[in-house]
Design a protein around this motif. Structure first.
Motif, mmCIF file in Angstrom:
data_model
loop_
_atom_site.group_PDB
_atom_site.id
_atom_site.type_symbol
_atom_site.label_atom_id
_atom_site.label_comp_id
_atom_site.label_asym_id
_atom_site.label_seq_id
_atom_site.Cartn_x
_atom_site.Cartn_y
_atom_site.Cartn_z
ATOM 1 N N VAL A 47 -4.906 -11.070 -8.547
ATOM 2 C CA VAL A 47 -3.911 -12.044 -8.992
ATOM 3 C C VAL A 47 -2.634 -11.976 -8.165
ATOM 4 O O VAL A 47 -2.087 -13.000 -7.751
ATOM 5 N N LEU A 48 -2.152 -10.757 -7.892
ATOM 6 C CA LEU A 48 -0.875 -10.581 -7.201
ATOM 7 C C LEU A 48 -1.055 -10.641 -5.685
ATOM 8 O O LEU A 48 -2.158 -10.457 -5.154
ATOM 9 N N SER A 49 0.039 -10.879 -4.988
ATOM 10 C CA SER A 49 -0.002 -10.996 -3.526
ATOM 11 C C SER A 49 0.202 -9.645 -2.855
ATOM 12 O O SER A 49 0.611 -8.672 -3.492
ATOM 13 N N LYS A 50 -0.069 -9.611 -1.542
ATOM 14 C CA LYS A 50 0.171 -8.387 -0.775
ATOM 15 C C LYS A 50 1.656 -8.039 -0.759
ATOM 16 O O LYS A 50 2.029 -6.863 -0.776
ATOM 17 N N ASP A 51 2.509 -9.043 -0.750
ATOM 18 C CA ASP A 51 3.955 -8.799 -0.792
ATOM 19 C C ASP A 51 4.376 -8.126 -2.093
ATOM 20 O O ASP A 51 5.260 -7.260 -2.101
ATOM 21 N N ILE A 245 5.560 2.003 7.733
ATOM 22 C CA ILE A 245 4.837 0.729 7.730
ATOM 23 C C ILE A 245 5.712 -0.381 7.156
ATOM 24 O O ILE A 245 5.768 -1.501 7.693
ATOM 25 N N GLY A 246 6.424 -0.091 6.044
ATOM 26 C CA GLY A 246 7.264 -1.106 5.425
ATOM 27 C C GLY A 246 8.463 -1.496 6.279
ATOM 28 O O GLY A 246 8.847 -2.656 6.337
ATOM 29 N N ALA A 247 9.052 -0.505 6.958
ATOM 30 C CA ALA A 247 10.249 -0.779 7.757
ATOM 31 C C ALA A 247 9.911 -1.240 9.175
ATOM 32 O O ALA A 247 10.607 -2.075 9.754
ATOM 33 N N TYR A 248 8.813 -0.693 9.742
ATOM 34 C CA TYR A 248 8.487 -0.961 11.142
ATOM 35 C C TYR A 248 7.570 -2.173 11.313
ATOM 36 O O TYR A 248 7.628 -2.876 12.312
ATOM 37 N N TYR A 249 6.711 -2.406 10.305
ATOM 38 C CA TYR A 249 5.799 -3.555 10.362
ATOM 39 C C TYR A 249 6.305 -4.646 9.405
ATOM 40 O O TYR A 249 7.243 -5.341 9.708
ATOM 41 N N ASN A 250 5.680 -4.785 8.229
ATOM 42 C CA ASN A 250 6.135 -5.770 7.239
ATOM 43 C C ASN A 250 5.581 -5.392 5.875
ATOM 44 O O ASN A 250 4.745 -4.491 5.755
ATOM 45 N N ALA A 253 1.717 -5.663 5.440
ATOM 46 C CA ALA A 253 1.005 -4.505 5.994
ATOM 47 C C ALA A 253 1.133 -3.308 5.062
ATOM 48 O O ALA A 253 0.172 -2.545 4.861
ATOM 49 N N LEU A 254 2.317 -3.155 4.472
ATOM 50 C CA LEU A 254 2.520 -2.080 3.505
ATOM 51 C C LEU A 254 1.646 -2.299 2.273
ATOM 52 O O LEU A 254 1.118 -1.348 1.696
ATOM 53 N N GLY A 255 1.489 -3.553 1.866
ATOM 54 C CA GLY A 255 0.608 -3.866 0.747
ATOM 55 C C GLY A 255 -0.819 -3.455 1.017
ATOM 56 O O GLY A 255 -1.500 -2.890 0.155
ATOM 57 N N ASN A 256 -1.311 -3.729 2.234
ATOM 58 C CA ASN A 256 -2.653 -3.300 2.634
ATOM 59 C C ASN A 256 -2.801 -1.789 2.541
ATOM 60 O O ASN A 256 -3.769 -1.258 1.989
ATOM 61 N N TYR A 257 -1.820 -1.098 3.119
ATOM 62 C CA TYR A 257 -1.869 0.366 3.123
ATOM 63 C C TYR A 257 -1.763 0.913 1.697
ATOM 64 O O TYR A 257 -2.486 1.859 1.330
ATOM 65 N N THR A 258 -0.894 0.316 0.885
ATOM 66 C CA THR A 258 -0.718 0.769 -0.491
ATOM 67 C C THR A 258 -2.009 0.650 -1.280
ATOM 68 O O THR A 258 -2.380 1.551 -2.047
ATOM 69 N N ASP A 332 -10.086 -7.220 2.956
ATOM 70 C CA ASP A 332 -11.004 -6.691 3.980
ATOM 71 C C ASP A 332 -10.288 -5.799 4.997
ATOM 72 O O ASP A 332 -10.849 -4.822 5.485
ATOM 73 N N SER A 333 -9.049 -6.155 5.319
ATOM 74 C CA SER A 333 -8.312 -5.357 6.309
ATOM 75 C C SER A 333 -7.947 -3.980 5.784
ATOM 76 O O SER A 333 -7.538 -3.104 6.558
ATOM 77 N N ALA A 334 -8.099 -3.758 4.485
ATOM 78 C CA ALA A 334 -7.791 -2.442 3.902
ATOM 79 C C ALA A 334 -9.011 -1.534 3.843
ATOM 80 O O ALA A 334 -8.878 -0.336 3.579
ATOM 81 N N ILE A 335 -10.220 -2.079 4.121
ATOM 82 C CA ILE A 335 -11.449 -1.286 3.950
ATOM 83 C C ILE A 335 -11.485 -0.091 4.896
ATOM 84 O O ILE A 335 -11.750 1.044 4.480
ATOM 85 N N ILE A 336 -11.237 -0.320 6.181
ATOM 86 C CA ILE A 336 -11.295 0.780 7.142
ATOM 87 C C ILE A 336 -10.212 1.820 6.830
ATOM 88 O O ILE A 336 -10.435 3.031 6.966
#
Length: 494
Positions: A47-51, A245-250, A253-258, A332-336
């Protein structure tokens, strides 16, 4: 003489029963909690977004440090102390409360600075000011939790977690469906902390009647500060990836990693918690009897390997169909990242296990040394991979640093416990080799099946069956113990 021998046998039998009961309830707690947590997480992830997840992930970086300062290692010191008094518990409680209020006030005013760090996103200001209430609420339950753990009475802890997760999960899902965004995650955390703390105060049967005593704090200061220093450094380098990741990327991307980090830790954190709550109180009772201590170390190594390797490696093999069933193609980008973090989780659990051995013996200095080595390796990994402009590269660096840390603590734990390093390895190898063979068979089956649900069902059946057969062939003592416990349980019920 006969009376002394009988008392020793009764004491040994009592410890076995308490240990078995503690393991049972810790396992029930962690697995039931993770099932509820997973169901809630699946709905929210869809339901929620990556942001939204990125926003909360940014706040959690600072909350982790606040929680650490609130406890300051004294909770673990109480758990390690052979016979803590009511004065000790009361002193730690008041310390936790005072520190938590001071830190919350500081962070309330620092909220705009936190927003500036993460691309100046002003949504973080109100979100963080509410979310930070969690560490005050959780701080009120630290002593209650430790008293129950010390008495090896974890049933009420399990119940508090269960009710808290159910109610907070329902609230979080309702808010997410009504488009509250990141606030759904914030209020889910607040409600969870509130219910758990309230429940433990109601059933814990303890009140801080002893006041604050500086002499009590001094008695546990050495171990407490050692644990705190180790935990502080560990928290820095566990959260530095989210920060980078949050400060250097966006935030996406932090949402994926989280997401990858959260789901991978559901396994490793649960196993670590079960081991800490189940075995540290037992090990601390035998800190002056090295032969008995080493005997328990061997059994703990076997038990950990019995659970850790099949669980984590099985998830690695089945990661892709699991993500597709739960989330479609959204994550899908979080699988690896998830798979790499699962591999890292194996080393994290083993490192935590060996830290528990050191903690049980009161070797606070060794904990700090291990943490310094780990953090140095982590820093090298970050510097080596950050310029690759890839979150995946950063996570591979995490894995390499964790593996190197494990090798170091293996030697350190061997020296401090007197349990030979080769024995640590030989305790694990039968379970590791059996697991690898099972995973190869699971992977082969998966390569011929396209339907995700069918793939997971067949892989699970084949993996578990082969694992059981393999352990029977090598005559695993842990498998025999588990079978005996299950048999006795059913005999008592029926």
């Amino acid at each position: 003489m006969t009376s002394s021998f009988s008392n020793d046998n009764n004491r040994e039998s009592s410890f076995r029963q308490k240990t078995a009961r503690t393991i049972k309830w810790n396992t029930i707690d962690r697995f039931s909690s993770q099932i509820i947590y997973a169901i809630t997480g699946i709905v929210l992830a869809n339901v929620l977004s990556k942001d939204d997840f990125g926003l909360v992930g940014a706040i959690l970086v600072f909350q982790a440090f606040a929680t650490l300062f609130v406890d300051s290692g004294f909770g673990a010191a109480l758990l390690q102390k052979k016979e803590p008094t009511d004065r000790d518990y009361s002193t730690v409680f008041w310390f936790n409360l005072i520190v938590s209020v001071i830190i919350y006030i500081i962070l309330w005013f620092a909220a705009p600075l936190i927003a500036d760090i993460f691309q100046g996103d002003t949504r973080l200001i109100p979100l963080s000011r509410v979310m930070f209430l969690c560490f005050i609420i959780n701080g009120l339950s630290i002593v209650q939790t430790n008293r129950l753990m010390k008495g090896m009475n974890v049933k009420m802890i399990a119940v508090s977690n269960l009710f808290g997760l159910i109610i907070s999960g329902i609230v979080g899902i309702i808010m997410a469906l009504n488009e509250f965004g990141a606030w759904a995650l914030v209020w889910q955390s607040i409600i969870l902390a509130g219910i758990k703390t309230t429940w433990l105060w109601v059933v814990g049967g303890w009140k801080p009647n002893g006041g604050f005593h500086i002499d009590s704090l001094r008695q546990i200061y050495k171990v407490g500060m050692g644990v705190f220093t180790s935990s502080f450094l560990n928290t820095v380098f566990l959260n530095i990836y989210s920060f980078v990741i949050g400060a250097y990327y966006n935030l996406a991307a932090l949402g994926n990693y989280t997401q990858a980090d959260k789901w991978s830790k559901m396994g490793s954190a649960s196993i670590s918690q079960i081991l800490t709550a189940s075995f540290v109180p037992v090990l601390s009772q035998y800190q002056d009897d090295r032969e008995r201590f080493k005997s328990i170390v061997k059994k703990t190594n076997n038990f950990t390997s019995f659970i850790l390797f099949p669980f984590m490696c099985g998830l690695i093999v089945m990661a892709e169909p699991i993500f597709h069933i739960l989330f479609g193609n959204k994550w899908d980008s979080a699988i690896i990242l998830f798979q790499i973090l699962l591999m890292r989780g194996i080393f994290v659990v083993l490192t935590s296990l060996y830290n528990n051995y050191l903690l049980s013996l009161g070797h606070a200095k060794s904990l700090v040394i291990v943490e310094f080595i780990k953090d140095g390796l982590t820093l090298v990994a970050i510097i080596s991979t950050i310029f690759m402009q890839s979150v995946e590269a950063l996570v591979w660096g995490q894995l390499a640093a964790s593996a190197a840390t494990y090798i170091f603590i293996l030697f350190r734990a061997s020296r401090n416990t007197g349990y030979h390093k080769t024995s640590f390895i030989t305790d694990m190898m039968p379970y590791f080799i059996t697991t690898i063979a099972c995973c190869i068979a699971m992977w082969c089956i998966g390569s011929f099946i396209d339907h995700n649900i069918t793939m997971i069902i067949l892989q699970s059946i084949v993996g578990l069956t082969l694992y059981y057969i393999g352990l029977r062939l090598i005559k695993s003592p842990i498998l025999k113990d588990v079978e005996c416990l299950i048999t006795r349980h059913f005999k008592r019920r029926y």
